[in-house]
Design a protein around this motif. Structure first.
Motif, PDB file in Angstrom:
ATOM      1  N   THR A  55       0.826  -1.207   0.000  1.00 53.01           N
ATOM      2  CA  THR A  55       0.000   0.000   0.000  1.00 53.01           C
ATOM      3  C   THR A  55       0.857   1.253   0.000  1.00 53.01           C
ATOM      4  O   THR A  55       0.524   2.246  -0.657  1.00 53.01           O
ATOM      5  CB  THR A  55      -0.966  -0.021   1.195  1.00 53.01           C
ATOM      6  N   MET A 109      -8.352  -3.285  -6.596  1.00 50.22           N
ATOM      7  CA  MET A 109      -9.490  -2.450  -6.209  1.00 50.22           C
ATOM      8  C   MET A 109      -9.032  -1.259  -5.371  1.00 50.22           C
ATOM      9  O   MET A 109      -9.465  -0.128  -5.587  1.00 50.22           O
ATOM     10  CB  MET A 109     -10.521  -3.290  -5.462  1.00 50.22           C
ATOM     11  N   VAL A 110      -8.142  -1.515  -4.417  1.00 56.79           N
ATOM     12  CA  VAL A 110      -7.628  -0.426  -3.587  1.00 56.79           C
ATOM     13  C   VAL A 110      -6.848   0.563  -4.439  1.00 56.79           C
ATOM     14  O   VAL A 110      -6.963   1.778  -4.265  1.00 56.79           O
ATOM     15  CB  VAL A 110      -6.772  -0.974  -2.424  1.00 56.79           C
ATOM     16  N   SER A 111      -6.095   0.047  -5.401  1.00 56.80           N
ATOM     17  CA  SER A 111      -5.310   0.955  -6.256  1.00 56.80           C
ATOM     18  C   SER A 111      -6.219   1.918  -7.005  1.00 56.80           C
ATOM     19  O   SER A 111      -5.819   3.046  -7.294  1.00 56.80           O
ATOM     20  CB  SER A 111      -4.429   0.160  -7.221  1.00 56.80           C
ATOM     21  N   ALA A 113      -8.756   3.322  -5.766  1.00 52.32           N
ATOM     22  CA  ALA A 113      -9.187   4.353  -4.812  1.00 52.32           C
ATOM     23  C   ALA A 113      -8.083   5.335  -4.486  1.00 52.32           C
ATOM     24  O   ALA A 113      -8.319   6.366  -3.870  1.00 52.32           O
ATOM     25  CB  ALA A 113      -9.671   3.683  -3.523  1.00 52.32           C
ATOM     26  N   ARG A 122      -3.611  10.168  -0.261  1.00 53.47           N
ATOM     27  CA  ARG A 122      -3.743   8.869  -0.924  1.00 53.47           C
ATOM     28  C   ARG A 122      -3.728   7.739   0.100  1.00 53.47           C
ATOM     29  O   ARG A 122      -4.462   6.760  -0.041  1.00 53.47           O
ATOM     30  CB  ARG A 122      -2.647   8.712  -1.971  1.00 53.47           C
ATOM     31  N   LEU A 125      -7.199   7.396   1.739  1.00 55.32           N
ATOM     32  CA  LEU A 125      -8.138   6.721   0.853  1.00 55.32           C
ATOM     33  C   LEU A 125      -7.842   5.228   0.735  1.00 55.32           C
ATOM     34  O   LEU A 125      -8.758   4.402   0.728  1.00 55.32           O
ATOM     35  CB  LEU A 125      -8.110   7.373  -0.536  1.00 55.32           C
ATOM     36  N   ALA A 126      -6.576   4.877   0.634  1.00 57.15           N
ATOM     37  CA  ALA A 126      -6.210   3.463   0.531  1.00 57.15           C
ATOM     38  C   ALA A 126      -6.628   2.704   1.790  1.00 57.15           C
ATOM     39  O   ALA A 126      -7.210   1.611   1.705  1.00 57.15           O
ATOM     40  CB  ALA A 126      -4.702   3.318   0.303  1.00 57.15           C
ATOM     41  N   ALA A 129     -10.306   2.172   1.844  1.00 59.14           N
ATOM     42  CA  ALA A 129     -10.697   1.106   0.918  1.00 59.14           C
ATOM     43  C   ALA A 129     -10.423  -0.268   1.522  1.00 59.14           C
ATOM     44  O   ALA A 129     -11.260  -1.173   1.425  1.00 59.14           O
ATOM     45  CB  ALA A 129      -9.951   1.276  -0.413  1.00 59.14           C
ATOM     46  N   TRP A 130      -9.264  -0.440   2.156  1.00 61.72           N
ATOM     47  CA  TRP A 130      -8.958  -1.724   2.803  1.00 61.72           C
ATOM     48  C   TRP A 130     -10.000  -2.037   3.883  1.00 61.72           C
ATOM     49  O   TRP A 130     -10.468  -3.164   4.005  1.00 61.72           O
ATOM     50  CB  TRP A 130      -7.561  -1.723   3.414  1.00 61.72           C
ATOM     51  N   LEU A 132     -13.106  -1.026   4.029  1.00 59.36           N
ATOM     52  CA  LEU A 132     -14.356  -1.409   3.372  1.00 59.36           C
ATOM     53  C   LEU A 132     -14.325  -2.855   2.894  1.00 59.36           C
ATOM     54  O   LEU A 132     -15.354  -3.530   2.886  1.00 59.36           O
ATOM     55  CB  LEU A 132     -14.653  -0.487   2.189  1.00 59.36           C
ATOM     56  N   LEU A 133     -13.147  -3.318   2.507  1.00 59.00           N
ATOM     57  CA  LEU A 133     -12.995  -4.712   2.060  1.00 59.00           C
ATOM     58  C   LEU A 133     -12.836  -5.683   3.233  1.00 59.00           C
ATOM     59  O   LEU A 133     -12.809  -6.892   3.032  1.00 59.00           O
ATOM     60  CB  LEU A 133     -11.798  -4.838   1.108  1.00 59.00           C
TER      61      LEU A 133
END
Length: 149
Positions: A55, A109-111, A113, A122, A125-126, A129-130, A132-133
């Motif tokens: 990340t 998917m994270v990339s 975001a 950044r 946001l990353a 996203a993690w 959320l997953l």
């Protein structure tokens, strides 16, 4: 010329080591992947800590983001991406709910975001996203690049 300036060398020196821009970019991406491999080889390394390194690179390099999205026409990109997949597969516990392919899909998917004007933006946001997953990520960090040892 910007790369040579930042490295503190002349363009001639740069081109003595790298035939063209593609060779230079490939060398940089290879070093990124080697850092991920070194992170996985450290004592106590686990999927979360390695994803922290992945990340970190995602938040700093659009070329690295493109690498992990793997375009079918770039053999070198596929090979480097396969190395990252191998590292992640090695770090996955046998009873983990995700496969290595699932984790690579999550990385892609994270990339998607990862956007923003600064690395800090950044990173936020990353990490969102993690979350959320539902995937835990360790501290975002590079790995020492020194080969001494």
């Amino acid at each position: 010329s910007a790369v040579a300036r930042r490295a503190g060398v002349g363009q001639g020196s740069l081109y003595r080591h790298f035939a063209d821009r593609v060779a230079l970019a490939t060398a940089v991406l290879d070093e990124n992947v080697r850092q991920i491999e070194r992170a996985a080889a450290q004592p106590g390394a686990d999927l979360e800590s390695v994803l922290g390194v992945v990340t970190w690179h995602l938040t700093r390099s659009t070329a690295f983001v493109d690498l992990l999205r793997v375009r079918g026409d770039e053999e070198q990109g596929r090979l480097l991406s396969a190395r990252v997949r191998g590292v992640l597969a090695h770090c996955l516990p046998a009873d983990h709910r995700l496969s290595a392919d699932d984790v690579m899909l999550a990385v892609a998917m994270v990339s998607g975001a990862v956007a923003g004007p600064t690395p800090a933006a950044r990173e936020r946001l990353a990490l969102a996203a993690w979350r959320l997953l539902g995937i835990e990520v360790g501290r975002l960090r590079p790995v020492e690049t020194s080969d001494a040892g």
